[in-house]
Write a protein that holds these residues in place. Sequence first.
Motif, short mmCIF file in Angstrom:
data_model
loop_
_atom_site.label_atom_id
_atom_site.label_comp_id
_atom_site.label_asym_id
_atom_site.label_seq_id
_atom_site.Cartn_x
_atom_site.Cartn_y
_atom_site.Cartn_z
N TRP A 143 -8.55 8.56 -3.19
CA TRP A 143 -9.62 8.60 -4.16
C TRP A 143 -9.65 7.36 -5.03
O TRP A 143 -10.70 6.98 -5.56
CB TRP A 143 -9.47 9.85 -5.04
CG TRP A 143 -9.53 11.13 -4.27
CD1 TRP A 143 -8.50 11.99 -4.02
CD2 TRP A 143 -10.67 11.71 -3.62
NE1 TRP A 143 -8.91 13.05 -3.27
CE2 TRP A 143 -10.25 12.91 -3.01
CE3 TRP A 143 -12.00 11.33 -3.50
CZ2 TRP A 143 -11.12 13.73 -2.30
CZ3 TRP A 143 -12.86 12.15 -2.80
CH2 TRP A 143 -12.43 13.33 -2.20
N ASP A 144 -8.50 6.72 -5.21
CA ASP A 144 -8.43 5.53 -6.05
C ASP A 144 -8.75 4.25 -5.28
O ASP A 144 -8.63 3.16 -5.83
CB ASP A 144 -7.05 5.41 -6.69
CG ASP A 144 -5.92 5.46 -5.68
OD1 ASP A 144 -6.17 5.85 -4.53
OD2 ASP A 144 -4.78 5.11 -6.04
N GLY A 145 -9.11 4.37 -4.01
CA GLY A 145 -9.50 3.19 -3.25
C GLY A 145 -8.62 2.94 -2.05
O GLY A 145 -7.94 3.83 -1.54
N VAL A 146 -8.62 1.70 -1.62
CA VAL A 146 -7.90 1.28 -0.42
C VAL A 146 -6.89 0.20 -0.79
O VAL A 146 -7.17 -0.67 -1.63
CB VAL A 146 -8.87 0.71 0.64
CG1 VAL A 146 -8.12 0.24 1.87
CG2 VAL A 146 -9.91 1.76 1.03
N ASN A 147 -5.71 0.26 -0.19
CA ASN A 147 -4.70 -0.77 -0.41
C ASN A 147 -3.92 -0.98 0.87
O ASN A 147 -3.39 -0.02 1.44
CB ASN A 147 -3.74 -0.39 -1.54
CG ASN A 147 -2.78 -1.52 -1.88
OD1 ASN A 147 -1.80 -1.74 -1.18
ND2 ASN A 147 -3.05 -2.23 -2.96
N VAL A 148 -3.91 -2.22 1.35
CA VAL A 148 -3.16 -2.58 2.56
C VAL A 148 -2.16 -3.66 2.18
O VAL A 148 -2.54 -4.73 1.70
CB VAL A 148 -4.08 -3.07 3.68
CG1 VAL A 148 -3.25 -3.46 4.90
CG2 VAL A 148 -5.11 -2.02 4.05
N ASN A 149 -0.87 -3.37 2.38
CA ASN A 149 0.19 -4.30 2.02
C ASN A 149 0.95 -4.68 3.28
O ASN A 149 1.48 -3.81 3.99
CB ASN A 149 1.14 -3.66 1.00
CG ASN A 149 2.12 -4.67 0.43
OD1 ASN A 149 3.03 -5.10 1.11
ND2 ASN A 149 1.94 -5.02 -0.83
N GLU A 150 0.98 -5.97 3.57
CA GLU A 150 1.63 -6.46 4.79
C GLU A 150 2.71 -7.45 4.41
O GLU A 150 2.44 -8.48 3.78
CB GLU A 150 0.61 -7.12 5.72
CG GLU A 150 1.22 -7.66 7.01
CD GLU A 150 0.20 -8.39 7.86
OE1 GLU A 150 0.46 -8.56 9.06
OE2 GLU A 150 -0.85 -8.79 7.32
N LYS A 151 3.95 -7.13 4.75
CA LYS A 151 5.10 -7.99 4.49
C LYS A 151 5.18 -8.37 3.01
O LYS A 151 5.41 -9.53 2.66
CB LYS A 151 5.05 -9.25 5.37
CG LYS A 151 5.13 -8.94 6.86
CD LYS A 151 5.05 -10.20 7.70
CE LYS A 151 5.11 -9.87 9.19
NZ LYS A 151 5.00 -11.08 10.04
N GLY A 152 4.96 -7.38 2.14
CA GLY A 152 5.06 -7.60 0.71
C GLY A 152 3.86 -8.27 0.07
O GLY A 152 3.86 -8.53 -1.12
N LYS A 153 2.82 -8.52 0.85
CA LYS A 153 1.63 -9.19 0.33
C LYS A 153 0.42 -8.28 0.49
O LYS A 153 0.18 -7.73 1.56
CB LYS A 153 1.38 -10.51 1.08
CG LYS A 153 0.18 -11.30 0.54
CD LYS A 153 0.03 -12.61 1.28
CE LYS A 153 -1.15 -13.41 0.73
NZ LYS A 153 -1.32 -14.70 1.44
N THR A 154 -0.32 -8.10 -0.60
CA THR A 154 -1.51 -7.26 -0.57
C THR A 154 -2.62 -7.97 0.19
O THR A 154 -3.06 -9.05 -0.21
CB THR A 154 -1.97 -6.91 -1.99
OG1 THR A 154 -0.93 -6.20 -2.67
CG2 THR A 154 -3.22 -6.02 -1.94
#
Length: 282
Positions: A143-154
């Motif tokens: 509900w608060d949106g989307v977040n994709v974190n790859e190898k410590g980087k957003t």
Amino acid sequence: MNIETANRLLQYRKENNLSQEELAEKIGVSRQAVSKWERAEASPDTDNLIRLAEIYGVSLDEMLTGKKTQAEPEPEPQPEPQTDESNTGSFEPDPDTNYTQYDKVSFKKGIHVESKDGDKVHISFKDGVNVYEKHGDKVHVGWDGVNVNEKGKTRVYTDENGHVMVDDEIKNAHRTNSHYRVLTRFPFWAIALAAFLAWGFSGLCFGWALSWICFFSIPIYYSLIDAIFKKNPSHFAFPVLAVAAYIIFGYFGICGGWAFGWIVFFTIPIYYCICALIKKEK
């Protein structure tokens, strides 16, 4: 903060049925701060750690290390024995069979899957979809949106205004893939067919006897596109090019014609040796 501690904070919050907004209000911080703690992008200070431990009802040491200092949890109730003789023992393991622990699946307050390799997926109506990869990559959709974190980087996230922000590297990669799809779907075979017919009917340069060589250009075109976009020269159909060159040398008497034109085939192993050196250098 390491990823294990961040995952524990996320799990404790879910077990207490708290949203990020509700937890932030209890502590007196912003929702973004709580979100960063649970994504291992920031660490709460000492006062906030103590407050979190009080809210979750665990010791500070347990929250940070995962080692329980309280009393052992009560054992899970054993299933009652079956009254139906036909089903008696149907849910009991076979004593003569060896079992190996594999993935863990739970349906408590949602769907929770944990593989033996360390990958995790948590799905619930309240907290959305959360995927944790064993190497540290994370995906959150809620509900608060989307977040994709790859190898410590957003790489992808949703800002306060609801806009989805995408890393420029991903945008450039997507644009490159779009160009690749356009070029590979281009009907180059139609151009080769048209050239074959035009050459044959014109009667120029041996006419039909040689115009069929136009079809060699089809694998050359598509393999060249593949080699360029994938940055791997070994994908190029160099042997087809060598055969086409040999035929042209023979018909037009170039480089000794048929008598010496076969030397062009020596370039095939040389080409792939160069490709191997380039790959090794990379």
